[in-house]
Every structure is written in C-alpha cells, then in structure tokens.
Design a protein around this motif. Structure first.
Motif, PDB file in Angstrom:
ATOM      1  N   ILE A 168     -26.429 140.540  -2.230  1.00  0.00           N
ATOM      2  CA  ILE A 168     -25.393 140.608  -2.771  1.00  0.00           C
ATOM      3  C   ILE A 168     -25.487 139.121  -3.442  1.00  0.00           C
ATOM      4  O   ILE A 168     -25.220 138.443  -2.721  1.00  0.00           O
ATOM      5  CB  ILE A 168     -24.256 140.990  -1.437  1.00  0.00           C
ATOM      6  N   VAL A 169     -24.097 139.415  -4.238  1.00  0.00           N
ATOM      7  CA  VAL A 169     -23.600 137.911  -5.202  1.00  0.00           C
ATOM      8  C   VAL A 169     -22.161 137.700  -5.610  1.00  0.00           C
ATOM      9  O   VAL A 169     -22.275 139.186  -6.176  1.00  0.00           O
ATOM     10  CB  VAL A 169     -24.753 138.204  -6.818  1.00  0.00           C
ATOM     11  N   SER A 170     -21.854 137.090  -4.908  1.00  0.00           N
ATOM     12  CA  SER A 170     -20.407 136.841  -5.209  1.00  0.00           C
ATOM     13  C   SER A 170     -20.056 136.791  -6.564  1.00  0.00           C
ATOM     14  O   SER A 170     -21.036 135.263  -7.052  1.00  0.00           O
ATOM     15  CB  SER A 170     -19.549 136.125  -4.449  1.00  0.00           C
ATOM     16  N   VAL A 193     -16.471 131.807   4.290  1.00  0.00           N
ATOM     17  CA  VAL A 193     -15.289 132.381   4.830  1.00  0.00           C
ATOM     18  C   VAL A 193     -15.404 133.763   5.072  1.00  0.00           C
ATOM     19  O   VAL A 193     -15.575 134.641   5.574  1.00  0.00           O
ATOM     20  CB  VAL A 193     -14.195 131.553   4.686  1.00  0.00           C
ATOM     21  N   LYS A 194     -15.744 134.420   3.207  1.00  0.00           N
ATOM     22  CA  LYS A 194     -15.219 135.587   2.821  1.00  0.00           C
ATOM     23  C   LYS A 194     -16.523 136.414   3.190  1.00  0.00           C
ATOM     24  O   LYS A 194     -16.285 137.356   3.835  1.00  0.00           O
ATOM     25  CB  LYS A 194     -15.224 136.027   1.391  1.00  0.00           C
ATOM     26  N   ARG A 195     -17.503 136.097   3.055  1.00  0.00           N
ATOM     27  CA  ARG A 195     -18.875 136.626   3.828  1.00  0.00           C
ATOM     28  C   ARG A 195     -18.804 136.776   5.295  1.00  0.00           C
ATOM     29  O   ARG A 195     -19.926 137.847   5.231  1.00  0.00           O
ATOM     30  CB  ARG A 195     -20.741 135.787   3.276  1.00  0.00           C
ATOM     31  N   LYS A 196     -18.314 136.528   5.722  1.00  0.00           N
ATOM     32  CA  LYS A 196     -17.817 136.668   7.648  1.00  0.00           C
ATOM     33  C   LYS A 196     -17.662 138.372   7.821  1.00  0.00           C
ATOM     34  O   LYS A 196     -17.533 138.690   8.895  1.00  0.00           O
ATOM     35  CB  LYS A 196     -16.918 135.764   7.693  1.00  0.00           C
ATOM     36  N   TYR A 197     -16.686 138.726   6.490  1.00  0.00           N
ATOM     37  CA  TYR A 197     -16.682 140.046   6.187  1.00  0.00           C
ATOM     38  C   TYR A 197     -17.160 140.983   5.399  1.00  0.00           C
ATOM     39  O   TYR A 197     -16.789 141.997   5.199  1.00  0.00           O
ATOM     40  CB  TYR A 197     -14.829 140.095   5.691  1.00  0.00           C
ATOM     41  N   ALA A 198     -18.771 140.905   5.167  1.00  0.00           N
ATOM     42  CA  ALA A 198     -19.544 141.398   4.516  1.00  0.00           C
ATOM     43  C   ALA A 198     -19.945 142.713   4.553  1.00  0.00           C
ATOM     44  O   ALA A 198     -20.195 142.959   5.938  1.00  0.00           O
ATOM     45  CB  ALA A 198     -20.609 140.655   4.077  1.00  0.00           C
ATOM     46  N   GLU A 201     -16.742 149.228   3.951  1.00  0.00           N
ATOM     47  CA  GLU A 201     -15.506 148.493   4.925  1.00  0.00           C
ATOM     48  C   GLU A 201     -16.141 146.806   5.182  1.00  0.00           C
ATOM     49  O   GLU A 201     -16.682 146.116   5.692  1.00  0.00           O
ATOM     50  CB  GLU A 201     -15.039 148.839   6.795  1.00  0.00           C
ATOM     51  N   GLY A 202     -14.725 146.316   4.367  1.00  0.00           N
ATOM     52  CA  GLY A 202     -14.726 144.686   4.280  1.00  0.00           C
ATOM     53  C   GLY A 202     -15.271 144.090   3.011  1.00  0.00           C
ATOM     54  O   GLY A 202     -14.793 144.749   1.748  1.00  0.00           O
ATOM     55  N   TYR A 203     -15.916 142.985   2.750  1.00  0.00           N
ATOM     56  CA  TYR A 203     -16.063 142.362   1.572  1.00  0.00           C
ATOM     57  C   TYR A 203     -17.334 142.255   1.016  1.00  0.00           C
ATOM     58  O   TYR A 203     -18.019 142.779   1.232  1.00  0.00           O
ATOM     59  CB  TYR A 203     -16.064 140.570   1.586  1.00  0.00           C
ATOM     60  N   GLY A 204     -17.295 142.440  -0.809  1.00  0.00           N
ATOM     61  CA  GLY A 204     -18.543 143.656  -0.713  1.00  0.00           C
ATOM     62  C   GLY A 204     -18.081 142.603  -2.850  1.00  0.00           C
ATOM     63  O   GLY A 204     -17.535 142.069  -3.499  1.00  0.00           O
ATOM     64  N   SER A 205     -19.591 143.606  -3.563  1.00  0.00           N
ATOM     65  CA  SER A 205     -20.010 143.099  -4.554  1.00  0.00           C
ATOM     66  C   SER A 205     -20.741 143.964  -5.067  1.00  0.00           C
ATOM     67  O   SER A 205     -20.557 144.196  -6.727  1.00  0.00           O
ATOM     68  CB  SER A 205     -20.190 141.713  -5.353  1.00  0.00           C
ATOM     69  N   ARG A 206     -20.672 145.125  -4.467  1.00  0.00           N
ATOM     70  CA  ARG A 206     -20.729 146.668  -5.442  1.00  0.00           C
ATOM     71  C   ARG A 206     -21.118 147.324  -4.996  1.00  0.00           C
ATOM     72  O   ARG A 206     -20.195 147.791  -3.979  1.00  0.00           O
ATOM     73  CB  ARG A 206     -22.554 146.267  -5.564  1.00  0.00           C
ATOM     74  N   ILE A 207     -20.904 148.594  -5.723  1.00  0.00           N
ATOM     75  CA  ILE A 207     -20.611 149.890  -5.038  1.00  0.00           C
ATOM     76  C   ILE A 207     -21.697 150.781  -5.686  1.00  0.00           C
ATOM     77  O   ILE A 207     -22.379 150.526  -6.886  1.00  0.00           O
ATOM     78  CB  ILE A 207     -19.382 150.923  -6.091  1.00  0.00           C
ATOM     79  N   TRP A 209     -18.488 143.677 -12.791  1.00  0.00           N
ATOM     80  CA  TRP A 209     -18.114 141.682 -12.647  1.00  0.00           C
ATOM     81  C   TRP A 209     -16.912 141.876 -12.086  1.00  0.00           C
ATOM     82  O   TRP A 209     -16.068 141.865 -12.856  1.00  0.00           O
ATOM     83  CB  TRP A 209     -17.730 141.375 -14.470  1.00  0.00           C
ATOM     84  N   SER A 210     -16.921 141.793 -10.492  1.00  0.00           N
ATOM     85  CA  SER A 210     -15.471 141.681  -9.731  1.00  0.00           C
ATOM     86  C   SER A 210     -16.640 141.611  -8.393  1.00  0.00           C
ATOM     87  O   SER A 210     -17.561 142.412  -7.891  1.00  0.00           O
ATOM     88  CB  SER A 210     -15.319 143.400  -9.794  1.00  0.00           C
ATOM     89  N   ASP A 211     -15.158 141.976  -7.339  1.00  0.00           N
ATOM     90  CA  ASP A 211     -15.848 141.502  -5.807  1.00  0.00           C
ATOM     91  C   ASP A 211     -14.073 141.838  -5.693  1.00  0.00           C
ATOM     92  O   ASP A 211     -13.324 142.629  -6.613  1.00  0.00           O
ATOM     93  CB  ASP A 211     -15.619 139.895  -5.242  1.00  0.00           C
TER      94      ASP A 211
END
Length: 353
Positions: free
Chosen positions: A9-11, A105-110, A117-123, A133-135
């Motif tokens: 995953i790339v932010s 910090v955000k990747r702690k919630y990857a 559920e959590g922080y991501g950058s793809r569906i 082009w989104s997180d």
C-alpha cells in the motif's frame, strides 16, 4: 475473506507531498473513465436539488419534492437537518488534522481487505488494478456491538468523542430520512425501517476521505464511478473545494455545496426495496491540482443477514418485481472483491438476468 492486499500500500497523500509532476501509471485511468467537466454540455447548468427539511417534515408538498429528487436524481442536499453546524465543522477539521499527521502514525491504523476498518489507500483486491487518487479511514459504527473505538484514531485529541457525537446526530437524521422516504413512496412511515431490519439492527459505517492535490487531475479520479451498495449515504462535503460528481444522463454534474448542508444519496438497497422507483445513481470524485479535499461519508445500511427485495406493496401487474432478493452481507462482499464498478452490481440482481 481476503486477508491481505495484492500489492504494498502506498499513501497517495505522501506521494503527492513529494512534489511529483506526473501521475504514476497505477493511477492513470483508461481514457473512457477519465473526468468529464461538461464545459460545453448542458450538465454545467444543472444542480442537485436542495431540500429544507423543516418544510419536508411539516408540509405535505415536501414529500413530493423528496420523491421527485429520488426519482430524478438519486441525490439531494439537505439544510435545517438537525445536525449541529459547529459539530460538522469540528469533526471535519479533526479528520483534516488526522490526515496531516506523519504517515508513520497513520499506518498504525493500517487496514486489510477482510474488514476494511482502519487507514487505507485502495478499494478492491484485484492485482494490478488502476487505483484512485485518495486515502481514507473506514470504521464501523452500527450496530454498537461491532463498534470498537480503540480502532479509531486517538489523535488529534477528542477525535473519538467527535466521531461518536457526529455519528449519533447523523444516525438520528438517517432514521428520520428513512421514515420520510417510506412516506414519500406512499408506505407507512415505519415500513422501510422494518424492511431494513429495525432501528436497533441496522448497520452504519463511517469513511473519512482525503483527496490530495494531483499534478494531472485530468488523468485520474479521487473515487471511481460507482453507486453505493447500502441504504442511504450522508456526506459532509469539503466546505471549500467541490469534487463530488453525479451522473445525469450523459453528463457529470459537480455538486456545488450549500453552506451547512449535508448531501444525501440513495443506495442500491433502497433502489431494490422501491423496485426501481428510486434511483441509486452513479457518482465519482474528481481531484484538482491546487487544493486537498476532506469529506466524511456515513453509510446507513440494512441489517446484513436478511434478504432485501422489492416491497410487495409497490408491486403491480404492470410493474412486477425487478430484482431478486439478496442479503446485504452477500451483496457487500461482491462489491468489496471487485471494487467500484458503475451500476453493474445492482443490475446483476435484475430478475430477468
């Protein structure tokens, strides 16, 4: 369930912050999927309906305006909706602060594709797919039994309290809106809510979206064209930068946000329940080269383990059931596996297919 993403995953935000001058190929959409701004089409002058909910809830003609919006657009903006304006500003600001935190910090919630559920950058989990082009940050809110605030961001301070407070106010609005949709279809006020499984059984998820600045916005999308799989969606838009587009015939109409308004859109489950009377319409998000955007979407969905099919009171000899019943958890799994895909998902349930 798929437990891991097919590629690292790339932010996108971190990518944007490097100052790159071209969009990496992974984000370049095929020509037919690239943004259309309707600079020479009639879509430029069309606007999504704006409804004053005080009128809708007090006056009989308000229900007709709701019905027209749902039949013709599948989208409308609401004002005087009961959600505190200062709270809207605070929760949007808190999410902006979260996305401005260091990526470590955000990747702690990857997140992972089993629950999202959590922080991501793809569906979607298709290998080598073209990405948006989104997180985002996705979290479960209802039923309360699946709510886990420990998975929510702990920074900035009070963000968890703001999520809880905002979620509760929007939940109340959703309950009123489902009742309003039911009445506008000529049904008893509680009919659609019963079809959803009841107020204490519905599901809700929250997704905070971050759309970074993009060096070539004409080549990509912040969110690909899709219709929402659930019941109804409430969007708190960016207060300064437009980006959400709705399909209207052959045109894409950019929603011009109204101060303190929320955007409501009909999801696939309401299209199914209404037997196609109300439309779950394709929409997408465009990005720009000058400003980041933050928005917040709350998805209000039927209970996941009961079949959802057309309401029998809306069926006639001339308009028999258009859709085959399906449980929402089955339907959602199909969407998660393949990602956004226009209107193909609900069309696959047509009784004639």
């Amino acid at each position: 369930m798929v437990a891991s993403w097919p590629e690292p995953i790339v932010s996108v935000q971190a990518l944007s912050q490097t100052g790159l001058s071209t969009v990496p190929d992974r984000y370049v959409k095929p020509a037919h999927q690239r943004p259309v701004y309707n600079s020479d089409q009639s879509g430029l002058d069309m606007e999504v309906p704006v409804l004053d909910m005080r009128d809708v809830w007090r006056k009989p003609e308000g229900l007709k305006r709701v019905r027209n919006a749902c039949e013709e657009w599948g989208f409308f903006q609401v004002v005087n909706h009961g959600v505190d304006h200062a709270l809207m500003e605070s929760v949007r600001g808190a999410w902006r602060e979260f996305f401005d935190l260091p990526v470590e910090v955000k990747r702690k919630y990857a997140n992972s594709p089993d629950t999202y559920e959590g922080y991501g950058s793809r569906i979607g989990v298709v290998k080598d797919a073209k990405l948006d082009w989104s997180d985002y940050f996705f979290l479960n809110y209802l039923p309360s039994s699946i709510r886990n605030p420990s998975k929510w961001p702990s920074q900035p301070p009070k963000i968890r309290e703001l999520i809880e407070e905002y979620g509760e106010e929007v939940r109340k609005l959703c309950e009123k809106l489902v009742e309003t949709l039911s009445e506008s279809l000529g049904l008893e006020p509680n009919h659609l809510m019963k079809a959803f499984g009841g107020e204490d059984k519905v599901g809700a998820n929250l997704r905070a979206n971050f759309y970074p600045k993009c060096p070539q916005p004409h080549l990509t999308l912040g969110l690909s064209s899709h219709s929402d799989p659930g019941g109804i969606t409430i969007v708190l838009p960016d207060e300064k930068v437009a980006g959400l587009q709705v399909r209207r015939g052959d045109c894409w109409v950019t929603i011009k946000s109204v101060p303190n308004a929320l955007i409501v859109n009909i999801g696939d489950q309401v299209q199914i329940l209404s037997n196609g009377i109300y439309k779950s319409v394709e929409h997408q998000v465009v990005v720009n080269s000058g400003m980041d955007r933050v928005s917040l979407a709350l998805f209000y969905n039927p209970r996941s383990d009961i079949p959802i099919g057309p309401v029998k009171e809306l069926l006639t000899e001339d308009r028999p059931a258009l859709y085959k019943p399906i449980r929402f958890d089955e339907y959602r799994l199909l969407i998660r596996q393949k990602g956004p895909s226009g209107k193909n998902q609900v069309d696959s349930l047509l009784a004639s297919t």
